[in-house]
Enzyme design. Structure first.
Site, short mmCIF file in Angstrom:
data_model
loop_
_atom_site.label_atom_id
_atom_site.label_comp_id
_atom_site.label_asym_id
_atom_site.label_seq_id
_atom_site.Cartn_x
_atom_site.Cartn_y
_atom_site.Cartn_z
N ASP A 84 -86.02 24.16 76.47
CA ASP A 84 -84.84 24.38 77.31
C ASP A 84 -85.08 25.54 78.28
O ASP A 84 -85.67 26.55 77.91
CB ASP A 84 -83.65 24.70 76.39
CG ASP A 84 -82.32 24.72 77.11
OD1 ASP A 84 -82.17 23.97 78.09
OD2 ASP A 84 -81.42 25.46 76.66
N HIS A 85 -84.63 25.40 79.50
CA HIS A 85 -84.60 26.48 80.50
C HIS A 85 -85.92 27.26 80.62
O HIS A 85 -85.93 28.49 80.52
CB HIS A 85 -83.47 27.45 80.20
CG HIS A 85 -82.12 26.91 80.56
ND1 HIS A 85 -81.73 26.69 81.87
CD2 HIS A 85 -81.09 26.52 79.78
CE1 HIS A 85 -80.51 26.19 81.87
NE2 HIS A 85 -80.09 26.07 80.63
N HIS A 182 -72.54 28.07 81.58
CA HIS A 182 -73.13 28.62 80.37
C HIS A 182 -72.20 29.69 79.81
O HIS A 182 -71.59 30.45 80.55
CB HIS A 182 -74.50 29.23 80.67
CG HIS A 182 -75.52 28.22 81.09
ND1 HIS A 182 -76.17 28.27 82.30
CD2 HIS A 182 -75.99 27.11 80.46
CE1 HIS A 182 -77.01 27.25 82.39
NE2 HIS A 182 -76.91 26.53 81.29
N GLY A 183 -72.13 29.76 78.49
CA GLY A 183 -71.31 30.79 77.87
C GLY A 183 -69.86 30.38 77.77
O GLY A 183 -69.48 29.23 78.05
N HIS A 210 -75.05 20.75 80.88
CA HIS A 210 -75.27 22.05 80.24
C HIS A 210 -73.92 22.73 80.04
O HIS A 210 -72.94 22.41 80.69
CB HIS A 210 -76.17 22.93 81.09
CG HIS A 210 -77.61 22.55 81.04
ND1 HIS A 210 -78.63 23.47 80.99
CD2 HIS A 210 -78.22 21.34 81.02
CE1 HIS A 210 -79.80 22.85 80.95
NE2 HIS A 210 -79.56 21.56 80.97
N GLY A 211 -73.91 23.71 79.13
CA GLY A 211 -72.69 24.48 78.93
C GLY A 211 -71.58 23.69 78.26
O GLY A 211 -70.43 23.72 78.70
N ASN A 232 -75.70 19.89 76.12
CA ASN A 232 -76.26 21.10 75.52
C ASN A 232 -75.17 21.99 74.92
O ASN A 232 -74.16 22.25 75.58
CB ASN A 232 -77.03 21.90 76.56
CG ASN A 232 -78.33 21.25 76.97
OD1 ASN A 232 -78.57 20.07 76.70
ND2 ASN A 232 -79.18 22.01 77.64
N THR A 235 -73.87 28.62 73.06
CA THR A 235 -73.04 29.82 72.88
C THR A 235 -72.03 29.66 71.76
O THR A 235 -71.91 30.53 70.89
CB THR A 235 -72.31 30.15 74.19
OG1 THR A 235 -73.28 30.34 75.23
CG2 THR A 235 -71.49 31.42 74.04
#
Length: 314
Positions: A84-85, A182-183, A210-211, A232, A235
């Site tokens: 990932d990333h 994200h987060g 994502h996120g 994904n 967090t």
């Protein structure tokens, strides 16, 4: 030619109009929690790790592949391994050589041309070994995506640009920016479903969201109906694990580390089970239009590098 596990799982997800849950794992306990969740629900799983996570643990790519393989022997689980990333081509190459099923080259912080060239270079190396490649177009922000600033029109994925990007790079999966972040979100996420629909009609590739943290279940299901095949989560799951450890320490100050970790592992597994349940539940028929092309131009695994991509890393 070896079978790519992720490709098989993506094909199944497409057939059932569902999405694969991709869980970032950081240690033995999180790997085991994810495997237990997958076995309990009889659901396929993507185990993924970012270079930053490996660096924190002091684990290299080969060791991670071997660790997961050893732990998975005790579970009847269909899974794939994903990097990932990775913001550097070199990280992707190391994961490819170590035996990952797929890698993500994240050039979203770079210029479009740099993202394009980096993705092409990774695809050239990966496809020679039947490894899939994920890229990101647009930019999935941090938790500022729930606020009014910055203007998200500047970072959303452009459907026509996505079409051109996929055609030139021959990337296998595309992560999109449609209001996801994200987060933890600072406000309710507002996903642009019309944009997502335009993207899926422009490309013949599985779409990645994502996120997943904080996105309502109904929005997750609508995203799946519009072509998202990989979601994904990190967090929220990381928070579940850490909060369980903190709670155990508060309630039982004399608890041993192994006791706290065991409780955290169970809590994490329960959280993953919940996400697997609504991502893989039957939603057949909710998509309003068929997935993009089913013609000869439709997606096929690109396991042979072209001369054009060969030039990128020559």
């Amino acid at each position: 030619m070896k079978e790519n596990r992720l490709q098989r799982l993506l094909d199944q997800a497409e057939q059932h109009n569902s999405a694969l849950v991709a869980v970032n794992v950081s240690n033995v306990e999180t790997i085991k929690a994810a495997l237990h969740a997958a076995e309990s629900t009889q659901t396929a799983l993507i185990l993924q790790v970012a270079p930053l996570q490996l660096d924190f643990q002091g684990i290299d790519y080969d060791e991670f592949v071997e660790l997961v393989s050893v732990l998975a022997r005790r579970h009847n689980v269909d899974y794939a391994l994903h990097l990932d990333h990775a913001e550097e081509v070199e990280h992707c190459l190391r994961a490819i050589d170590a035996g990952f099923d797929s890698v993500m080259f994240d050039g979203s912080k770079q210029s479009y041309d740099q993202n394009l060239q980096g993705t092409k270079a990774v695809c050239y190396a990966a496809h020679r070994k039947q490894v899939l490649v994920e890229a990101e177009l647009g930019r999935v922000l941090g938790n500022e995506a729930g606020s009014d600033e910055p203007s998200l029109d500047d970072v959303y994925t452009d459907p026509q640009l996505a079409k051109a990007f996929v055609e030139e790079t021959q990337v296998d999966l595309l992560a999109v920016a449609i209001g996801n972040a994200h987060g933890f979100h600072v406000g309710p996420p507002k996903l642009d479903f019309e944009r997502l629909n335009q993207i899926r009609l422009s490309i013949s590739r599985p779409i990645v969201l994502h996120g997943g943290t904080g996105i309502p279940v109904d929005d997750i299901r609508q995203s799946i109906a519009l072509g998202v095949r990989k979601i994904n989560y990190f967090t929220e799951l990381d928070s579940t694990f850490m909060n369980a450890i903190k709670q155990e320490a508060k309630e039982n100050p004399s608890a041993l580390m192994i006791q706290s970790f065991a409780k955290a592992q169970r809590a994490l597994s329960d959280d993953i089970i919940a996400k697997m349940t609504y991502c893989s539940s039957a939603i057949l028929g909710k998509a309003t239009t068929p997935l993009a092309s089913t013609s000869s131009n439709a997606y096929q695994p690109h396991v042979t590098a072209s001369a054009q991509t060969e030039e990128v890393i020559a």
